[in-house]
Design a protein around this motif. Structure first.
Motif, short mmCIF file in Angstrom:
data_model
loop_
_atom_site.label_atom_id
_atom_site.label_comp_id
_atom_site.label_asym_id
_atom_site.label_seq_id
_atom_site.Cartn_x
_atom_site.Cartn_y
_atom_site.Cartn_z
N MET A 152 6.40 -3.54 1.76
CA MET A 152 7.03 -2.76 0.68
C MET A 152 6.50 -1.33 0.72
N PRO A 153 7.03 -0.52 1.62
CA PRO A 153 6.49 0.82 1.81
C PRO A 153 6.63 1.73 0.60
N GLY A 154 7.62 1.48 -0.24
CA GLY A 154 7.80 2.30 -1.43
C GLY A 154 8.05 3.75 -1.09
N PRO A 182 -2.37 1.52 -0.20
CA PRO A 182 -1.20 1.40 0.69
C PRO A 182 -1.32 0.30 1.74
N GLN A 201 -2.05 -2.60 1.19
CA GLN A 201 -1.50 -3.82 0.58
C GLN A 201 0.02 -3.88 0.74
N ARG A 202 0.62 -2.80 1.15
CA ARG A 202 2.07 -2.75 1.33
C ARG A 202 2.50 -3.16 2.74
#
Length: 214
Positions: A59-61, A161, A163-164
């Motif tokens: 989930m790079p966001g 980050p 965690q993404r």
């Protein structure tokens, strides 16, 4: 020829133009070109290795994902992480790919030991680890006997980050940073200076010239 040019880039560097500059340097160099080591920090970015798998980007966001031609899977770069790009003619130095990786890992381990952190590489997952957590990553490419890309050492960056993604393609790897391993962590520039010296020593350069790019 056994000297090296060291470049310190000030401020935060965008990944894409830095990557292109590195590729251009590697493709234009010849047998007489002096090796270079680039020290810098990047703006927040995920980079995907040449054989990287999309499923490792969870989930790079708001952080961009950029394709790279280095080895390895996805990783994160950002402020507080020291990047060192190693443009080394390994053929001229008589090094193979495995020796190149080992030299980089040795320099990282020696640097961390200077500050009181015990660390070691792992045969099954390139990089350097302390207490089972990854503190430095490697991602390299070799073209016509010359290396480019390099290492990332976590000094005081925000680890959120990671965690993404599945860092380097492993869902079970925990990341750490120097700031979390020491009660009185050294300043960023102090760590950079030590790693610079360890790399110059490990690769056996006779002399180095520091250049600060505009």
């Amino acid at each position: 020829m056994n000297s090296v040019v060291i470049r310190h880039f000030s401020g935060l560097q965008d990944y894409q133009p830095t990557y292109q500059r590195m590729v251009d340097f590697t493709e234009s160099r010849d047998a007489d070109s002096v090796d270079e080591l680039w020290f810098l920090q990047h703006e927040r970015v995920f980079t995907q290795g040449q054989a990287g798998k999309a499923e490792h980007v969870l989930m790079p966001g708001d952080i961009p994902v950029i394709q790279s031609n280095r080895g390895g899977q996805v990783t994160y770069h950002g402020p507080g992480q020291l990047m060192v790009y190693l443009m080394i003619d390994i053929q001229r130095k008589g090094l193979g790919p495995r020796q190149l990786v080992s030299h980089i890992e040795e320099a990282l381990v020696a640097t961390l030991k200077t500050f009181g952190i015990d660390s070691a590489p792992r045969a099954d997952a390139p990089g350097v680890y302390t207490k089972g957590r990854k503190i430095a990553s490697l991602g390299l490419r070799i073209k016509q006997g010359r290396s480019f890309h390099g290492l990332a050492l976590n000094i005081d960056l925000n680890l959120e980050p990671f965690q993404r993604i599945n860092p380097c393609g492993y869902s079970d790897i925990q990341m750490t940073r120097i700031a979390d391993e020491l009660d009185d962590a050294p300043a960023f520039d102090v760590v950079m200076a030590e790693l610079q010296q360890q790399l110059v020593t490990t690769f056996g350069y006779d002399s180095s010239q520091l250049i600060k790019p505009l």
